[in-house]
Design a protein around this motif. Structure first.
Motif, PDB file in Angstrom:
ATOM      1  N   UNK A 199       0.777  -1.150  -0.067  1.00 60.58           N
ATOM      2  CA  UNK A 199      -0.087   0.050   0.159  1.00 60.58           C
ATOM      3  C   UNK A 199       0.781   1.419   0.083  1.00 60.58           C
ATOM      4  N   UNK A 200       2.153   1.249   0.126  1.00 57.67           N
ATOM      5  CA  UNK A 200       3.028   2.471   0.275  1.00 57.67           C
ATOM      6  C   UNK A 200       4.664   2.181   0.264  1.00 57.67           C
ATOM      7  N   UNK A 201       5.287   3.377   0.017  1.00 55.42           N
ATOM      8  CA  UNK A 201       6.607   3.068   0.013  1.00 55.42           C
ATOM      9  C   UNK A 201       7.009   4.376   0.926  1.00 55.42           C
ATOM     10  N   UNK A 202       7.834   3.958   2.072  1.00 56.18           N
ATOM     11  CA  UNK A 202       8.212   4.853   2.947  1.00 56.18           C
ATOM     12  C   UNK A 202       9.620   5.009   2.746  1.00 56.18           C
ATOM     13  N   UNK A 203      10.064   6.259   2.846  1.00 53.04           N
ATOM     14  CA  UNK A 203      11.621   6.699   2.505  1.00 53.04           C
ATOM     15  C   UNK A 203      12.177   7.452   3.466  1.00 53.04           C
ATOM     16  N   UNK A 204      13.346   7.399   3.911  1.00 51.27           N
ATOM     17  CA  UNK A 204      14.086   8.103   4.883  1.00 51.27           C
ATOM     18  C   UNK A 204      15.360   8.711   4.216  1.00 51.27           C
ATOM     19  N   UNK A 205      15.616   9.943   4.062  1.00 49.81           N
ATOM     20  CA  UNK A 205      16.991  10.205   3.201  1.00 49.81           C
ATOM     21  C   UNK A 205      17.756  11.268   4.216  1.00 49.81           C
ATOM     22  N   UNK A 206      18.923  10.524   4.459  1.00 54.42           N
ATOM     23  CA  UNK A 206      19.893  11.475   5.228  1.00 54.42           C
ATOM     24  C   UNK A 206      20.832  12.258   4.383  1.00 54.42           C
ATOM     25  N   UNK A 207      20.609  13.413   4.384  1.00 54.66           N
ATOM     26  CA  UNK A 207      21.511  14.305   3.643  1.00 54.66           C
ATOM     27  C   UNK A 207      22.792  14.393   4.058  1.00 54.66           C
ATOM     28  N   UNK A 208      23.836  14.520   3.251  1.00 47.56           N
ATOM     29  CA  UNK A 208      25.218  14.767   3.671  1.00 47.56           C
ATOM     30  C   UNK A 208      25.541  15.819   4.420  1.00 47.56           C
ATOM     31  N   UNK A 209      26.340  15.771   5.135  1.00 48.04           N
ATOM     32  CA  UNK A 209      26.823  17.042   6.423  1.00 48.04           C
ATOM     33  C   UNK A 209      26.869  18.555   5.715  1.00 48.04           C
ATOM     34  N   UNK A 210      27.519  18.440   4.714  1.00 51.83           N
ATOM     35  CA  UNK A 210      27.865  19.670   3.825  1.00 51.83           C
ATOM     36  C   UNK A 210      26.519  20.383   3.425  1.00 51.83           C
ATOM     37  N   UNK A 211      25.545  19.803   2.768  1.00 50.07           N
ATOM     38  CA  UNK A 211      24.309  20.207   2.135  1.00 50.07           C
ATOM     39  C   UNK A 211      23.602  20.350   3.319  1.00 50.07           C
ATOM     40  N   UNK A 212      23.485  19.688   4.259  1.00 51.34           N
ATOM     41  CA  UNK A 212      22.770  20.063   5.583  1.00 51.34           C
ATOM     42  C   UNK A 212      22.870  21.285   6.372  1.00 51.34           C
ATOM     43  N   UNK A 213      24.088  21.162   6.279  1.00 43.85           N
ATOM     44  CA  UNK A 213      24.735  22.555   7.232  1.00 43.85           C
ATOM     45  C   UNK A 213      23.971  23.891   6.545  1.00 43.85           C
ATOM     46  N   UNK A 214      24.329  24.061   5.073  1.00 39.19           N
ATOM     47  CA  UNK A 214      24.041  25.106   4.452  1.00 39.19           C
ATOM     48  C   UNK A 214      22.467  25.283   4.145  1.00 39.19           C
TER      49      UNK A 214
END
Length: 226
Positions: A47-62
């Motif tokens: 019934x569904x696709x759950x996703x979790x995306x952990x962004x890299x530190x550099x992109x996350x910080x900016x």
């Protein structure tokens, strides 16, 4: 897809100027460590696709630069909700469509509107996580031919990694007989890698020969319920 790239490309440009990061001058520009779950309903249908995306530190910080923080370093929920709304709107573009394709016995399935989207910030790791669920509309029964979920950015602007391979893929409420599988991307040849790394951040689209080459970078998750 262009809307998503405009959001990310602006960040990449400033990263390149402010942090002088060589990798920001080439494809891919953003790295995501993913987690994925296939959700089953009470009838045993996918019934569904759950996703979790952990962004890299550099992109996350900016991405959170200039946002207010509390004493623990947390970002206010209202700011995270704003980011989530912007990203989900951009990812809904038909060309990218959450970088996710799903097929049943080789036939493409459709997703409903995403739900349960949220962004979280880990101040200790300095990383953002975006999570959401794409409902399969309508839910489907999986047989021996199986279902396949493919994750990939065809422009290679964003690169995915699934640590643990098939262990990163889980079934929520899956029938006991279902078997889960994973096929990692095939590695690129050195020449193609050099060409990709030579592309400047101002170039939003890959040349046709490189678009064909990066199609092999899809992460393929399969479930069969014989």
């Amino acid at each position: 897809m262009m809307k998503l790239k405009k959001i990310f490309a602006g960040l990449i440009f400033v990263l390149a100027q402010s942090f002088m990061v060589p990798a920001a001058q080439a494809h891919p520009h953003i790295w995501i460590e993913g987690g994925i779950e296939l959700v089953f309903n009470s009838q045993g249908y996918a019934s569904g696709v759950r996703q979790s995306w952990l962004f890299d530190e550099l992109f996350s910080t900016y991405a959170l630069q200039g946002m207010p923080r509390d004493k623990a370093g947390q970002v206010p929920s209202a700011e995270l909700e704003k980011i989530t709304s912007e990203w989900m709107a951009a990812l809904a573009d038909p060309e990218s469509h959450f970088f996710t394709k799903i097929t049943l016995a080789g036939k493409p399935l459709t997703f409903g509107a995403p739900r349960d989207a949220r962004s979280t910030w880990d101040p200790k790791a300095s990383q953002l996580v975006l999570s959401f669920e794409l409902p399969i509309d309508p839910p489907v029964k999986i047989d021996a031919k199986g279902i396949e979920v493919d994750i990939q950015d065809p422009s290679y602007f964003v690169a995915f990694d699934y640590k643990g391979g098939v262990r990163a893929f889980k079934g929520i409420g899956a029938p006991a007989q279902c078997k889960f599988g994973y096929m990692p991307p095939r590695p690129l040849d050195p020449k193609t890698e050099r060409l990709l790394w030579s592309i400047p951040p101002t170039q939003k689209e890959l040349p046709e020969n490189l678009r064909e080459a990066v199609r092999q970078l899809s992460h393929q998750f399969t479930v069969k319920c014989p």
